[in-house]
Design an enzyme around this catalytic site. Sequence first.
Site, mmCIF file in Angstrom:
data_model
loop_
_atom_site.group_PDB
_atom_site.id
_atom_site.type_symbol
_atom_site.label_atom_id
_atom_site.label_comp_id
_atom_site.label_asym_id
_atom_site.label_seq_id
_atom_site.Cartn_x
_atom_site.Cartn_y
_atom_site.Cartn_z
ATOM 1 N N ASN A 48 -12.511 -8.360 -3.721
ATOM 2 C CA ASN A 48 -12.678 -7.052 -4.347
ATOM 3 C C ASN A 48 -13.097 -7.222 -5.802
ATOM 4 O OD1 ASN A 48 -11.547 -5.893 -1.957
ATOM 5 N ND2 ASN A 48 -9.519 -6.329 -2.750
ATOM 6 N N ARG A 59 -4.143 -0.510 -14.081
ATOM 7 C CA ARG A 59 -4.131 -0.454 -12.619
ATOM 8 C C ARG A 59 -2.893 -1.203 -12.146
ATOM 9 N NH1 ARG A 59 -9.545 0.599 -10.331
ATOM 10 N NH2 ARG A 59 -11.018 0.744 -12.052
ATOM 11 N N HIS A 62 0.998 -2.871 -7.768
ATOM 12 C CA HIS A 62 0.830 -2.757 -6.326
ATOM 13 C C HIS A 62 1.284 -4.008 -5.586
ATOM 14 C CE1 HIS A 62 -2.945 -0.558 -7.929
ATOM 15 N NE2 HIS A 62 -1.945 0.295 -7.865
ATOM 16 N N LYS A 72 -2.911 -12.915 -3.781
ATOM 17 C CA LYS A 72 -4.101 -12.556 -4.548
ATOM 18 C C LYS A 72 -4.456 -13.712 -5.468
ATOM 19 C CE LYS A 72 -2.991 -7.636 -4.757
ATOM 20 N NZ LYS A 72 -2.539 -6.535 -5.616
ATOM 21 N N HIS A 119 1.662 -6.410 -8.562
ATOM 22 C CA HIS A 119 0.598 -6.865 -9.455
ATOM 23 C C HIS A 119 -0.085 -5.675 -10.119
ATOM 24 C CE1 HIS A 119 -3.745 -7.679 -10.127
ATOM 25 N NE2 HIS A 119 -3.219 -8.681 -10.797
ATOM 26 N N TYR A 132 -10.927 -10.138 -7.288
ATOM 27 C CA TYR A 132 -9.732 -10.502 -6.527
ATOM 28 C C TYR A 132 -10.160 -11.164 -5.218
ATOM 29 C CZ TYR A 132 -7.486 -6.312 -8.711
ATOM 30 O OH TYR A 132 -7.007 -5.344 -9.542
ATOM 31 N N GLU A 143 1.655 -0.444 1.919
ATOM 32 C CA GLU A 143 1.449 -0.471 0.473
ATOM 33 C C GLU A 143 2.676 0.093 -0.249
ATOM 34 O OE1 GLU A 143 -1.892 0.989 -2.729
ATOM 35 O OE2 GLU A 143 -1.575 2.193 -0.934
ATOM 36 N N ASP A 168 -0.878 5.684 -9.391
ATOM 37 C CA ASP A 168 -0.144 4.680 -10.171
ATOM 38 C C ASP A 168 0.850 5.327 -11.134
ATOM 39 O OD1 ASP A 168 -1.448 2.681 -8.842
ATOM 40 O OD2 ASP A 168 -2.821 2.200 -10.477
#
Length: 184
Positions: A48, A59, A62, A72, A119, A132, A143, A168
Amino acid sequence: MRFIETELKGAYIIELEEKHDHRGFFARTFCAKEFEEHGLKPAVAQCNLSFNYKKGTLRGMHYQTPPAAETKLVRCVKGEIYDVIIDMRPESPTFLQHIGVELTADNHRALYVPEMFAHGYQALTDGAEVLYQVGEFYTPGYEKGLRYNDPFFNIQWPMEVTEISEKDLNWPLLRMMTVGAAEG
């Protein structure tokens, strides 16, 4: 590659071993064999790219739970970011501890994020791009997230948050997650 273990077991900063000549340099950024030799999961299910218009954009935080827990490998390929991970493994001696690492296009560092680590990152420059390599497919039903400004963690972000998604912004506080689990 140089694998530098962080204080959170299983999380590594990965530095390049650059081979320089008159043209510039060459370096390996990923090798499944070397990852396996360090006890890391080298699987890549997705790659990604995240682009951030403004510095201060945040961001995270997660993660995905089993059976869709993901590793990751995070690298800033343009600009600079402050990357934060939180150990969410209840059996870990560093459970609920976090670290922050500056990843920049100039330092060429990457951060290996083990399964069950939350993260997130903050863009320190306009136009920051983050690449990523993710070890599991995005699976919305698994998630989870944590609030970036949860007082329990007291993460010291380098600057004011200028942009963040509604999602978020609305992750639960850890206290609310544990109260909900205890009541459930």
